[in-house]
Design an enzyme around this catalytic site. Structure first.
Site, PDB file in Angstrom:
ATOM      1  N   HIS A  20     -28.289   7.068 -12.304  1.00  0.00           N
ATOM      2  CA  HIS A  20     -27.555   7.209 -13.557  1.00  0.00           C
ATOM      3  C   HIS A  20     -27.342   8.686 -13.866  1.00  0.00           C
ATOM      4  CE1 HIS A  20     -26.312   6.347 -17.662  1.00  0.00           C
ATOM      5  NE2 HIS A  20     -27.121   7.308 -18.065  1.00  0.00           N
TER       6      HIS A  20
ATOM      7  N   VAL B 136       0.817  -1.219   0.000  1.00  0.00           N
ATOM      8  CA  VAL B 136       0.000   0.000   0.000  1.00  0.00           C
ATOM      9  C   VAL B 136       0.854   1.275   0.000  1.00  0.00           C
ATOM     10  CG1 VAL B 136      -1.873   1.167   1.199  1.00  0.00           C
ATOM     11  CG2 VAL B 136      -1.711  -1.301   1.301  1.00  0.00           C
ATOM     12  N   ILE B 137       1.792   1.368   0.940  1.00  0.00           N
ATOM     13  CA  ILE B 137       2.585   2.600   1.044  1.00  0.00           C
ATOM     14  C   ILE B 137       3.444   2.778  -0.201  1.00  0.00           C
ATOM     15  CG2 ILE B 137       4.446   3.738   2.334  1.00  0.00           C
ATOM     16  CD1 ILE B 137       3.263   2.631   4.893  1.00  0.00           C
TER      17      ILE B 137
HETATM   18  N1  LIG Z   1      -4.534   3.439   2.331  1.00  0.00           N
HETATM   19  C1  LIG Z   1      -4.341   2.753   3.442  1.00  0.00           C
HETATM   20  O1  LIG Z   1      -5.271   2.192   4.018  1.00  0.00           O
HETATM   21  C2  LIG Z   1      -2.950   2.610   4.003  1.00  0.00           C
HETATM   22  C3  LIG Z   1      -1.949   3.490   3.625  1.00  0.00           C
HETATM   23  C4  LIG Z   1      -0.688   3.300   4.138  1.00  0.00           C
HETATM   24  C5  LIG Z   1      -0.410   2.241   4.993  1.00  0.00           C
HETATM   25  N2  LIG Z   1      -1.396   1.396   5.345  1.00  0.00           N
HETATM   26  C6  LIG Z   1      -1.099   0.223   6.175  1.00  0.00           C
HETATM   27  O2  LIG Z   1       0.170   0.313   6.736  1.00  0.00           O
HETATM   28  C7  LIG Z   1       0.801  -0.949   6.721  1.00  0.00           C
HETATM   29  C8  LIG Z   1       2.184  -0.850   6.131  1.00  0.00           C
HETATM   30  O3  LIG Z   1       2.135  -0.584   4.711  1.00  0.00           O
HETATM   31  P1  LIG Z   1       3.294  -1.117   3.768  1.00  0.00           P
HETATM   32  O4  LIG Z   1       2.950  -0.762   2.360  1.00  0.00           O
HETATM   33  O5  LIG Z   1       4.616  -0.719   4.313  1.00  0.00           O
HETATM   34  O6  LIG Z   1       3.211  -2.703   3.993  1.00  0.00           O
HETATM   35  P2  LIG Z   1       2.569  -3.848   3.067  1.00  0.00           P
HETATM   36  O7  LIG Z   1       2.633  -5.073   3.895  1.00  0.00           O
HETATM   37  O8  LIG Z   1       1.272  -3.416   2.477  1.00  0.00           O
HETATM   38  O9  LIG Z   1       3.605  -3.962   1.841  1.00  0.00           O
HETATM   39  C9  LIG Z   1       4.967  -4.281   2.011  1.00  0.00           C
HETATM   40  C10 LIG Z   1       5.450  -4.957   0.743  1.00  0.00           C
HETATM   41  O10 LIG Z   1       6.860  -5.098   0.805  1.00  0.00           O
HETATM   42  C11 LIG Z   1       7.216  -6.309   0.180  1.00  0.00           C
HETATM   43  N3  LIG Z   1       8.548  -6.732   0.667  1.00  0.00           N
HETATM   44  C12 LIG Z   1       8.880  -7.141   1.919  1.00  0.00           C
HETATM   45  N4  LIG Z   1      10.185  -7.475   1.975  1.00  0.00           N
HETATM   46  C13 LIG Z   1      10.706  -7.262   0.732  1.00  0.00           C
HETATM   47  C14 LIG Z   1      12.011  -7.432   0.157  1.00  0.00           C
HETATM   48  N5  LIG Z   1      13.038  -7.891   0.876  1.00  0.00           N
HETATM   49  N6  LIG Z   1      12.193  -7.097  -1.153  1.00  0.00           N
HETATM   50  C15 LIG Z   1      11.149  -6.642  -1.891  1.00  0.00           C
HETATM   51  N7  LIG Z   1       9.892  -6.476  -1.389  1.00  0.00           N
HETATM   52  C16 LIG Z   1       9.673  -6.780  -0.089  1.00  0.00           C
HETATM   53  C17 LIG Z   1       6.090  -7.254   0.619  1.00  0.00           C
HETATM   54  O11 LIG Z   1       6.006  -8.373  -0.227  1.00  0.00           O
HETATM   55  C18 LIG Z   1       4.870  -6.351   0.553  1.00  0.00           C
HETATM   56  O12 LIG Z   1       4.182  -6.424  -0.681  1.00  0.00           O
HETATM   57  C19 LIG Z   1      -0.090  -1.896   5.951  1.00  0.00           C
HETATM   58  O13 LIG Z   1      -0.775  -2.726   6.848  1.00  0.00           O
HETATM   59  C20 LIG Z   1      -1.036  -0.997   5.256  1.00  0.00           C
HETATM   60  O14 LIG Z   1      -2.317  -1.593   5.077  1.00  0.00           O
HETATM   61  C21 LIG Z   1      -2.661   1.551   4.851  1.00  0.00           C
END
Ligand SMILES: NC(=O)c1ccc[n+]([C@@H]2O[C@H](COP(=O)([O-])OP(=O)(O)OC[C@H]3O[C@@H](n4cnc5c(N)ncnc54)[C@H](O)[C@@H]3O)[C@@H](O)[C@H]2O)c1
Length: 457
Positions: A435, A178-179
């Protein structure tokens, strides 16, 4: 040393903590909130609100670049980051004032300072002790990194990314969750070259695969690059920039590396374990009533294993207050909580993905219809593409909805009701949608699943 007594003492004034205090006081209990920084926590000061302000600024940039498409004479002349910061800070500070007012109006004391759990019924701040018949732990989360990957200099987290006073020319984003995709989207709209590195085979890997694939196509079209299914290995940095090396030997040069590999719980050095609260990899496990292994100590928000979302935190805060007040509240399971990713195009979902529904109910027991927004009049007017996928159990209820579209987040509320009320497509089909709206796309998918398609085949 002073001592004050309350029905509930809440440690942490973020979304989960302040919701618990507000609901407790509404129910006639007394509550205090202890906060070491600012009331509102990550969501208000470093997360949801300021990042969505940035994303809206990015949308305005895109609209101004596209103005000629609508016959409007306007020229995009770059980004003024100080103006963006003023807009963002203005929103945050007005919401912050509003929140302080909400707690004040209810007579909830907000104690400023670093609290520490010192007994099963007490939190200490400096020399003062706050005793609660119940304690609610709500200390939130922080941006994690990977082992051996130090944050600092040109290697930044979302907190630093938010505060940048310039638009980087070239950025590498570690993590396509997400981030990662939200910041990639902002920076691209602001003119940066962006590459995302994601270990799993798709961007936003927790979403329905069809949505991930559409996002990947849309990002490619926008010029956002990505490497999928490959892990990060190392990074070096100097005055000019960073060089990122992946496990497959590929390297990327960029001005900055954003680390977005998840958020960890803030539970260390707060006295939790000393008082007997069990932790699991730093998170606080609870029973289904959100009580920890220590009777009378509850946990809410990002420190509880599962989704880390502000609205889940609100729900848990309200739940715990009602539970303590002796009501019998219900809680929505994580799978049925709506999730929104505010990149362009936006993603919103609730319930099971098609693959997870097939796993749970059996592949031949599940049907899905993916309505392409090309058939939706309002989407064409707005210039947005994407789709609305509805997943149902055969002859049964809707169990998942997955949307990718401009402003998808505003479309998920109806889907959330359908999934949580276990509505059948046949229940919803008679309620024709207004609509022209993007909401009609959900209606069209439902009509199709109910066996009476209108603008679908
Ligand atoms: N819009 C929203 O609701 C919102 C916005 C920001 C954050 N958040 C929450 O904050 C939390 C943190 O967000 P986030 O995006 O940091 O975490 P996330 O878990 O959504 O994504 C992290 C990603 O990093 C990848 N990753 C991990 N290790 C890696 C590596 N060694 N090499 C390459 N890729 C790797 C993972 O596979 C994963 O897809 C989440 O739970 C998210 O839902 C929500």
């Amino acid at each position: 040393m002073s001592e004050q007594n309350f029905d509930i003492v809440v440690l942490g004034g973020g979304s989960a903590g302040y919701a618990a205090a507000i609901r407790a006081v509404e129910l006639g209990l007394t509550a205090a909130v202890i906060e070491k920084d600012k009331l509102g926590g990550t969501c208000l000061h470093r997360g949801c609100i300021p990042t969505k302000a940035l994303l809206h600024a990015a949308e305005v940039a895109e609209v101004s670049k596209d103005a000629a498409k609508y016959g409007i004479k306007a020229a995009f002349d770059g980004i003024d980051m100080s103006g963006v910061a003023a807009y963002r800070e203005g929103i945050v500070s007005s919401k912050w004032k509003g929140l302080q007012g909400l707690l004040k109006a209810r007579g909830i004391p907000v104690i400023e300072g670093e609290g520490r759990l010192v007994a099963a019924n007490a939190v200490q701040v400096g020399d003062d002790r706050y005793v609660g018949k119940n304690i609610v732990l709500a200390t939130g989360s922080y941006s994690k990194s990977l082992p051996g990957l130090d944050i600092g200099g040109r290697v930044i987290t979302s907190e630093h990314a938010l505060e940048l006073d310039f638009v980087p020319k070239k950025v590498a984003v570690l993590g396509g969750g997400v981030i990662g995709v939200e910041f990639a989207s902002v920076w691209r709209s602001f003119g940066a070259e962006v590459t995302i590195i994601e270990a799993l085979p798709h961007l936003v890997p927790n979403e329905d695969e069809s949505v991930s694939k559409q996002l990947e196509r849309a990002f490619r079209k926008r010029g956002i690059e990505y490497s999928l299914g490959v892990r990060f290995q190392s990074v070096t940095q100097n005055d000019q920039g960073v060089v990122v090396t992946l496990e497959n030997g590929q390297t990327y040069e960029a001005e900055l590396l954003l680390v977005a590999v998840g958020r960890g719980p803030v539970t260390e050095n707060l006295g939790y374990e000393e008082v007997g609260v069990t932790l699991d990899r730093g998170f606080v496990p609870t029973n289904e009533r959100l009580e920890t292994n220590v009777p009378g100590i509850y946990a809410v928000g990002d420190i509880v294993p599962g989704l880390q979302l502000a609205h889940r935190s609100y729900q848990q805060g309200i739940f715990v207050a009602e539970e303590i007040a002796g009501l019998s509240p219900i809680i929505v399971e994580d799978v049925n909580i709506p999730k929104i990713t505010y990149c362009e195009p936006e993603i919103a979902s609730v319930g099971y993905t098609e693959a997870k529904a097939a796993e749970k109910f059996g592949a031949d027991q599940v049907s899905a219809f993916d309505y392409n927004l090309a058939g939706n009049g309002k989407s064409s007017i707005l210039g947005t593409t994407g789709s609305v996928k509805v997943v149902r159990v055969n002859d049964g209820p809707i169990v998942g909805v997955h949307i990718i579209a401009g402003r998808a987040g505003e479309l998920i509320a109806e889907a959330q009701l359908a999934v949580n009320w276990e509505a059948y497509p046949e229940d919803i089909a008679p309620f024709i949608h207004a609509h022209p709206t993007q909401g009609e796309a959900f209606g069209e998918a439902v009509l199709k699943l109910a066996g009476k398609p209108l603008h679908a085949i």
